[in-house]
Enzyme design. Structure first.
Site, PDB file in Angstrom:
ATOM      1  N   GLU A 185     -11.572 -10.962 -31.842  1.00 42.47           N
ATOM      2  CA  GLU A 185     -11.199 -10.752 -30.440  1.00 42.47           C
ATOM      3  C   GLU A 185      -9.689 -10.839 -30.257  1.00 42.47           C
ATOM      4  O   GLU A 185      -9.029 -11.693 -30.871  1.00 42.47           O
ATOM      5  CB  GLU A 185     -11.853 -11.832 -29.563  1.00 42.47           C
ATOM      6  CG  GLU A 185     -13.361 -11.814 -29.538  1.00 42.47           C
ATOM      7  CD  GLU A 185     -13.946 -12.987 -28.733  1.00 42.47           C
ATOM      8  OE1 GLU A 185     -15.177 -13.072 -28.638  1.00 42.47           O
ATOM      9  OE2 GLU A 185     -13.153 -13.813 -28.189  1.00 42.47           O
ATOM     10  N   ASP A 243     -15.620  -5.785 -16.505  1.00 35.09           N
ATOM     11  CA  ASP A 243     -15.394  -7.125 -17.078  1.00 35.09           C
ATOM     12  C   ASP A 243     -14.397  -7.052 -18.234  1.00 35.09           C
ATOM     13  O   ASP A 243     -14.617  -7.626 -19.307  1.00 35.09           O
ATOM     14  CB  ASP A 243     -16.729  -7.734 -17.547  1.00 35.09           C
ATOM     15  CG  ASP A 243     -16.626  -9.242 -17.727  1.00 35.09           C
ATOM     16  OD1 ASP A 243     -17.520  -9.821 -18.377  1.00 35.09           O
ATOM     17  OD2 ASP A 243     -15.634  -9.838 -17.230  1.00 35.09           O
ATOM     18  N   SER A 274     -27.436 -12.330 -25.919  1.00 32.43           N
ATOM     19  CA  SER A 274     -27.467 -11.636 -27.214  1.00 32.43           C
ATOM     20  C   SER A 274     -26.804 -12.485 -28.291  1.00 32.43           C
ATOM     21  O   SER A 274     -26.029 -13.392 -27.994  1.00 32.43           O
ATOM     22  CB  SER A 274     -26.697 -10.316 -27.104  1.00 32.43           C
ATOM     23  OG  SER A 274     -25.340 -10.595 -26.794  1.00 32.43           O
ATOM     24  N   LYS A 299     -26.059  -6.230 -32.470  1.00 35.01           N
ATOM     25  CA  LYS A 299     -26.211  -7.020 -31.239  1.00 35.01           C
ATOM     26  C   LYS A 299     -27.713  -7.109 -30.990  1.00 35.01           C
ATOM     27  O   LYS A 299     -28.354  -6.078 -30.744  1.00 35.01           O
ATOM     28  CB  LYS A 299     -25.492  -6.337 -30.081  1.00 35.01           C
ATOM     29  CG  LYS A 299     -25.529  -7.125 -28.780  1.00 35.01           C
ATOM     30  CD  LYS A 299     -24.618  -6.491 -27.738  1.00 35.01           C
ATOM     31  CE  LYS A 299     -24.592  -7.287 -26.448  1.00 35.01           C
ATOM     32  NZ  LYS A 299     -23.630  -6.722 -25.469  1.00 35.01           N
ATOM     33  N   SER A 322     -24.637 -14.661 -23.711  1.00 35.09           N
ATOM     34  CA  SER A 322     -25.689 -15.309 -22.902  1.00 35.09           C
ATOM     35  C   SER A 322     -27.027 -14.617 -23.132  1.00 35.09           C
ATOM     36  O   SER A 322     -28.081 -15.241 -23.026  1.00 35.09           O
ATOM     37  CB  SER A 322     -25.311 -15.247 -21.419  1.00 35.09           C
ATOM     38  OG  SER A 322     -24.466 -14.150 -21.156  1.00 35.09           O
ATOM     39  N   GLU A 333     -11.523 -11.276 -24.430  1.00 37.88           N
ATOM     40  CA  GLU A 333     -12.709 -11.542 -25.285  1.00 37.88           C
ATOM     41  C   GLU A 333     -13.452 -10.234 -25.566  1.00 37.88           C
ATOM     42  O   GLU A 333     -14.120 -10.106 -26.578  1.00 37.88           O
ATOM     43  CB  GLU A 333     -13.711 -12.466 -24.574  1.00 37.88           C
ATOM     44  CG  GLU A 333     -13.263 -13.859 -24.330  1.00 37.88           C
ATOM     45  CD  GLU A 333     -12.690 -14.030 -22.929  1.00 37.88           C
ATOM     46  OE1 GLU A 333     -11.785 -13.250 -22.575  1.00 37.88           O
ATOM     47  OE2 GLU A 333     -13.123 -14.939 -22.216  1.00 37.88           O
ATOM     48  N   ASP A 366     -18.838  -4.640 -24.862  1.00 36.30           N
ATOM     49  CA  ASP A 366     -19.587  -5.309 -23.789  1.00 36.30           C
ATOM     50  C   ASP A 366     -19.687  -4.475 -22.516  1.00 36.30           C
ATOM     51  O   ASP A 366     -19.017  -4.745 -21.521  1.00 36.30           O
ATOM     52  CB  ASP A 366     -18.987  -6.689 -23.482  1.00 36.30           C
ATOM     53  CG  ASP A 366     -20.025  -7.557 -22.765  1.00 36.30           C
ATOM     54  OD1 ASP A 366     -19.799  -8.765 -22.588  1.00 36.30           O
ATOM     55  OD2 ASP A 366     -21.065  -6.989 -22.373  1.00 36.30           O
TER      56      ASP A 366
END
Ligand code: SVQ
Length: 311
Positions: free
Chosen positions: A118, A157, A46, A63, A44, A161, A175
């Site tokens: 992933e 989080d 990057s 990134k 969202s 993924e 992340d």
């Protein structure tokens, strides 16, 4: 700093600005040090693209964040958090930040490339992993989260993924934009400012907005279920329905899940955070290692082990 004269006994000492074997110091990198290639993923805030360092030929994942978008969305704080946490964490199962730089439009994080993508893609392709694979990858995830917690960091989080696979098929957790690193003396080791991804969010985050190590543990329980069955335990037709299922512990195993595996998930997915197997109140994630599901797994030296073939 006058250079010391070399004598027969005393070899020339590298000057402080040079490191031990006289290499040049790590120069600040800039955009022009890299050739940017194919896009690997879009977030969202990057875009991740393949980046080859011209001087060495090394290939990384870059990134790239658009400054205007970050400012508009008021995410500057998250960018600085991600940078600080990536800089602070050093573990074979955590993605490494090699360089961070910027130009007038963008911020650049030069990270490990994870050529095997992933974990989510593998789970979907295989419809769930064979028990030996599920055991191995769950152990690597627990090891990575245990390291983060020891560094007073909540990921907040964790989900398939965000678990990438390196060229050697070991995991690389990524992340950290929504992670939280507590200071040493911070009394309240709970975070109040972020909700994770619906399928992996803990009930306590939905009821009293407080997340702590036990919330990352809840996500591990959800991932364990998903590794074994191919799907997350709590999945509604929309986010609200998913939250309702979480709060009511409304999930069911499909047939064919081995009893030990089922027992492990049932002991983690408990509404009361302190009662979860592996909770901080029960001594932390290390408690999971003794569960019968992991019998036969060598927990020490996972990074040096050859992962079982993905099946
Ligand atoms: O932490 C750092 O290494 C520097 C410190 C100096 C600096 O200006 N930045 C960028 C800060 C920043 C964050 C968000 C936006 Cl939208 C603009 C600038 C930081 C930075 C540089 C490159 C990549 C990320 C970051 Cl946070």
């Amino acid at each position: 700093q006058p250079r010391q004269t070399a004598t027969a006994e005393q070899p020339p000492q590298p000057s402080p600005s040079q490191d031990a074997i006289g290499r040049q110091p790590a120069r600040k990198r800039v955009v022009s040090d890299f050739d940017f290639g194919r896009t690997l993923g879009e977030g969202s805030y990057s875009t991740v693209v393949e980046a080859t360092e011209r001087a060495t030929g090394r290939v990384y994942a870059a990134k790239i964040l658009d400054k205007r978008h970050i400012i508009k969305e008021k995410k500057i704080k998250y960018v600085n958090i991600e940078r600080d946490i990536l800089q602070a964490l050093h573990h074979p199962f955590v993605v490494r930040l090699h360089y961070a730089f910027q130009d007038s439009q963008s911020l650049y994080f030069i990270l490990d490339l994870a050529p095997n993508g992933e974990l989510l893609a593998w789970i979907r392709k295989l419809g769930g992993l064979a028990e030996a694979c599920a055991r191995f990858y769950l152990a690597e995830i627990i090891t990575a989260v245990e390291y983060m917690h020891a560094e007073r960091t909540l990921h907040r989080d964790i989900k398939p993924e965000n678990i990438l696979l390196g060229s050697n098929m070991h995991i690389l957790v990524t992340d950290f934009g929504t992670a939280k690193m507590f200071k040493k003396d911070e009394p309240d080791q709970r975070a109040y400012s972020f909700v994770g991804t619906a399928e992996y969010v803990s009930p306590e985050l939905l009821t009293d907005k407080a997340a702590d190590c036990n919330s990352d543990l809840w996500a591990i329980g959800c991932i364990a279920f998903q590794l074994l069955t191919g799907r997350p335990p709590f999945k509604g037709s929309n986010e609200y329905q998913t939250f309702q299922k979480v709060l009511k512990l409304d999930y069911a195993f499909p047939p064919g899940v081995p009893p030990h595996a089922r027992d492990l998930v049932e002991r983690i997915l408990v509404l009361d955070p302190a009662s979860r197997l592996g909770s901080t109140q029960r001594g932390g994630l290390r408690e999971l290692r003794a569960h019968p599901f992991f019998r036969g797994l060598e927990w020490h030296g996972l990074p040096a082990q050859t992962p079982p073939p993905m099946a």
